[in-house]
Scaffold this motif. Structure first.
Motif, PDB file in Angstrom:
ATOM      1  N   ALA A   4       0.830  -1.207   0.000  1.00 35.15           N
ATOM      2  CA  ALA A   4       0.000   0.000   0.000  1.00 35.15           C
ATOM      3  C   ALA A   4       0.862   1.254   0.000  1.00 35.15           C
ATOM      4  O   ALA A   4       0.555   2.234  -0.701  1.00 35.15           O
ATOM      5  CB  ALA A   4      -0.938   0.003   1.204  1.00 35.15           C
ATOM      6  N   ASP A   5       1.944   1.236   0.759  1.00 36.84           N
ATOM      7  CA  ASP A   5       2.855   2.382   0.801  1.00 36.84           C
ATOM      8  C   ASP A   5       3.561   2.568  -0.542  1.00 36.84           C
ATOM      9  O   ASP A   5       3.740   3.698  -1.012  1.00 36.84           O
ATOM     10  CB  ASP A   5       3.888   2.212   1.912  1.00 36.84           C
ATOM     11  CG  ASP A   5       3.261   2.217   3.294  1.00 36.84           C
ATOM     12  OD1 ASP A   5       2.170   2.810   3.457  1.00 36.84           O
ATOM     13  OD2 ASP A   5       3.848   1.617   4.216  1.00 36.84           O
ATOM     14  N   GLU A   6       3.960   1.457  -1.167  1.00 36.77           N
ATOM     15  CA  GLU A   6       4.588   1.526  -2.490  1.00 36.77           C
ATOM     16  C   GLU A   6       3.622   2.117  -3.506  1.00 36.77           C
ATOM     17  O   GLU A   6       4.000   2.982  -4.302  1.00 36.77           O
ATOM     18  CB  GLU A   6       5.021   0.138  -2.958  1.00 36.77           C
ATOM     19  CG  GLU A   6       6.207  -0.433  -2.222  1.00 36.77           C
ATOM     20  CD  GLU A   6       6.594  -1.799  -2.771  1.00 36.77           C
ATOM     21  OE1 GLU A   6       6.963  -1.864  -3.963  1.00 36.77           O
ATOM     22  OE2 GLU A   6       6.500  -2.784  -2.022  1.00 36.77           O
ATOM     23  N   MET A   7       2.372   1.642  -3.482  1.00 40.19           N
ATOM     24  CA  MET A   7       1.363   2.165  -4.400  1.00 40.19           C
ATOM     25  C   MET A   7       1.176   3.659  -4.210  1.00 40.19           C
ATOM     26  O   MET A   7       1.129   4.418  -5.180  1.00 40.19           O
ATOM     27  CB  MET A   7       0.017   1.470  -4.168  1.00 40.19           C
ATOM     28  CG  MET A   7      -0.122   0.150  -4.785  1.00 40.19           C
ATOM     29  SD  MET A   7      -1.847  -0.368  -4.561  1.00 40.19           S
ATOM     30  CE  MET A   7      -1.661  -2.074  -4.934  1.00 40.19           C
ATOM     31  N   HIS A   8       1.053   4.066  -2.967  1.00 43.70           N
ATOM     32  CA  HIS A   8       0.842   5.478  -2.653  1.00 43.70           C
ATOM     33  C   HIS A   8       1.988   6.320  -3.203  1.00 43.70           C
ATOM     34  O   HIS A   8       1.759   7.352  -3.857  1.00 43.70           O
ATOM     35  CB  HIS A   8       0.705   5.661  -1.136  1.00 43.70           C
ATOM     36  CG  HIS A   8       0.113   6.975  -0.754  1.00 43.70           C
ATOM     37  ND1 HIS A   8       0.829   8.142  -0.757  1.00 43.70           N
ATOM     38  CD2 HIS A   8      -1.152   7.304  -0.373  1.00 43.70           C
ATOM     39  CE1 HIS A   8       0.056   9.138  -0.382  1.00 43.70           C
ATOM     40  NE2 HIS A   8      -1.160   8.648  -0.149  1.00 43.70           N
ATOM     41  N   GLU A   9       3.197   5.894  -2.976  1.00 44.73           N
ATOM     42  CA  GLU A   9       4.382   6.625  -3.429  1.00 44.73           C
ATOM     43  C   GLU A   9       4.415   6.730  -4.961  1.00 44.73           C
ATOM     44  O   GLU A   9       4.652   7.800  -5.512  1.00 44.73           O
ATOM     45  CB  GLU A   9       5.636   5.909  -2.922  1.00 44.73           C
ATOM     46  CG  GLU A   9       6.925   6.644  -3.171  1.00 44.73           C
ATOM     47  CD  GLU A   9       8.100   5.913  -2.538  1.00 44.73           C
ATOM     48  OE1 GLU A   9       8.992   5.482  -3.296  1.00 44.73           O
ATOM     49  OE2 GLU A   9       8.103   5.778  -1.305  1.00 44.73           O
ATOM     50  N   ILE A  10       4.159   5.626  -5.638  1.00 47.94           N
ATOM     51  CA  ILE A  10       4.185   5.597  -7.104  1.00 47.94           C
ATOM     52  C   ILE A  10       3.104   6.511  -7.680  1.00 47.94           C
ATOM     53  O   ILE A  10       3.361   7.304  -8.597  1.00 47.94           O
ATOM     54  CB  ILE A  10       4.009   4.152  -7.618  1.00 47.94           C
ATOM     55  CG1 ILE A  10       5.249   3.326  -7.299  1.00 47.94           C
ATOM     56  CG2 ILE A  10       3.714   4.146  -9.111  1.00 47.94           C
ATOM     57  CD1 ILE A  10       5.059   1.817  -7.480  1.00 47.94           C
ATOM     58  N   LEU A  11       1.887   6.392  -7.166  1.00 45.32           N
ATOM     59  CA  LEU A  11       0.782   7.189  -7.687  1.00 45.32           C
ATOM     60  C   LEU A  11       0.949   8.671  -7.392  1.00 45.32           C
ATOM     61  O   LEU A  11       0.591   9.523  -8.206  1.00 45.32           O
ATOM     62  CB  LEU A  11      -0.551   6.662  -7.138  1.00 45.32           C
ATOM     63  CG  LEU A  11      -0.909   5.248  -7.600  1.00 45.32           C
ATOM     64  CD1 LEU A  11      -2.146   4.747  -6.856  1.00 45.32           C
ATOM     65  CD2 LEU A  11      -1.118   5.192  -9.103  1.00 45.32           C
ATOM     66  N   GLU A  12       1.510   8.983  -6.246  1.00 45.81           N
ATOM     67  CA  GLU A  12       1.790  10.377  -5.893  1.00 45.81           C
ATOM     68  C   GLU A  12       2.757  10.992  -6.907  1.00 45.81           C
ATOM     69  O   GLU A  12       2.539  12.105  -7.401  1.00 45.81           O
ATOM     70  CB  GLU A  12       2.368  10.453  -4.471  1.00 45.81           C
ATOM     71  CG  GLU A  12       2.524  11.849  -3.940  1.00 45.81           C
ATOM     72  CD  GLU A  12       1.205  12.547  -3.631  1.00 45.81           C
ATOM     73  OE1 GLU A  12       1.072  13.721  -4.021  1.00 45.81           O
ATOM     74  OE2 GLU A  12       0.334  11.931  -3.010  1.00 45.81           O
ATOM     75  N   LYS A  13       3.812  10.268  -7.221  1.00 49.14           N
ATOM     76  CA  LYS A  13       4.806  10.762  -8.192  1.00 49.14           C
ATOM     77  C   LYS A  13       4.229  10.861  -9.597  1.00 49.14           C
ATOM     78  O   LYS A  13       4.496  11.810 -10.322  1.00 49.14           O
ATOM     79  CB  LYS A  13       6.020   9.839  -8.221  1.00 49.14           C
ATOM     80  CG  LYS A  13       6.956  10.000  -7.064  1.00 49.14           C
ATOM     81  CD  LYS A  13       8.152   9.085  -7.206  1.00 49.14           C
ATOM     82  CE  LYS A  13       9.082   9.201  -6.027  1.00 49.14           C
ATOM     83  NZ  LYS A  13      10.223   8.263  -6.139  1.00 49.14           N
ATOM     84  N   ALA A  14       3.443   9.876  -9.995  1.00 41.85           N
ATOM     85  CA  ALA A  14       2.937   9.807 -11.367  1.00 41.85           C
ATOM     86  C   ALA A  14       1.824  10.808 -11.658  1.00 41.85           C
ATOM     87  O   ALA A  14       1.734  11.324 -12.774  1.00 41.85           O
ATOM     88  CB  ALA A  14       2.454   8.394 -11.674  1.00 41.85           C
ATOM     89  N   PHE A  15       0.962  11.083 -10.672  1.00 43.26           N
ATOM     90  CA  PHE A  15      -0.230  11.881 -10.937  1.00 43.26           C
ATOM     91  C   PHE A  15      -0.359  13.167 -10.123  1.00 43.26           C
ATOM     92  O   PHE A  15      -1.241  13.973 -10.418  1.00 43.26           O
ATOM     93  CB  PHE A  15      -1.486  11.025 -10.710  1.00 43.26           C
ATOM     94  CG  PHE A  15      -1.574   9.846 -11.636  1.00 43.26           C
ATOM     95  CD1 PHE A  15      -2.020   9.998 -12.935  1.00 43.26           C
ATOM     96  CD2 PHE A  15      -1.188   8.588 -11.210  1.00 43.26           C
ATOM     97  CE1 PHE A  15      -2.085   8.918 -13.796  1.00 43.26           C
ATOM     98  CE2 PHE A  15      -1.257   7.494 -12.055  1.00 43.26           C
ATOM     99  CZ  PHE A  15      -1.704   7.655 -13.359  1.00 43.26           C
ATOM    100  N   SER A  16       0.445  13.373  -9.093  1.00 43.40           N
ATOM    101  CA  SER A  16       0.311  14.538  -8.205  1.00 43.40           C
ATOM    102  C   SER A  16      -1.164  14.783  -7.876  1.00 43.40           C
ATOM    103  O   SER A  16      -1.708  15.858  -8.133  1.00 43.40           O
ATOM    104  CB  SER A  16       0.917  15.781  -8.841  1.00 43.40           C
ATOM    105  OG  SER A  16       2.279  15.610  -9.085  1.00 43.40           O
ATOM    106  N   PRO A  17      -1.833  13.778  -7.315  1.00 40.58           N
ATOM    107  CA  PRO A  17      -3.278  13.887  -7.084  1.00 40.58           C
ATOM    108  C   PRO A  17      -3.646  14.908  -6.013  1.00 40.58           C
ATOM    109  O   PRO A  17      -2.869  15.188  -5.106  1.00 40.58           O
ATOM    110  CB  PRO A  17      -3.664  12.478  -6.641  1.00 40.58           C
ATOM    111  CG  PRO A  17      -2.425  11.913  -6.048  1.00 40.58           C
ATOM    112  CD  PRO A  17      -1.289  12.513  -6.817  1.00 40.58           C
TER     113      PRO A  17
END
Length: 85
Positions: A4-17
């Motif tokens: 879950a932490d890995e997903m959060h980090e990746i998505l944060e970098k990719a999309f700046s949600p």
């Protein structure tokens, strides 16, 4: 690091949600296919709001997330996506 932490980090970098929540729902799937041992980190829900997804079809939004997560997707059993701009 937890998936879950890995997903959060990746998505944060990719999309700046503007909003991002990664929820591990594995406990509610204990004993069923994909999580027979009940050890977790197999079923996830992502709720994300990102301007980059604006104007894209549902399929295009899902493909963008799967592409960003890359090989991480293959390490889990289920991924539910709630995506909007």
């Amino acid at each position: 690091m937890k998936i879950a932490d890995e997903m959060h980090e990746i998505l944060e970098k990719a999309f700046s949600p503007s909003y991002l929540e990664v929820i591990d729902e594995s406990a509610s799937h204990a004993g069923h296919a994909g999580n027979p041992s009940g050890n977790g980190q197999t079923h996830f829900r992502v709720v994300m709001r990102a301007a980059e997804l604006a104007g894209k079809s549902r399929l295009a939004r899902h493909r963008a997330v799967h592409s960003a997560l890359g090989d991480l997707v293959h390490r889990i059993h289920a991924l539910a996506l709630d995506l909007d701009a």
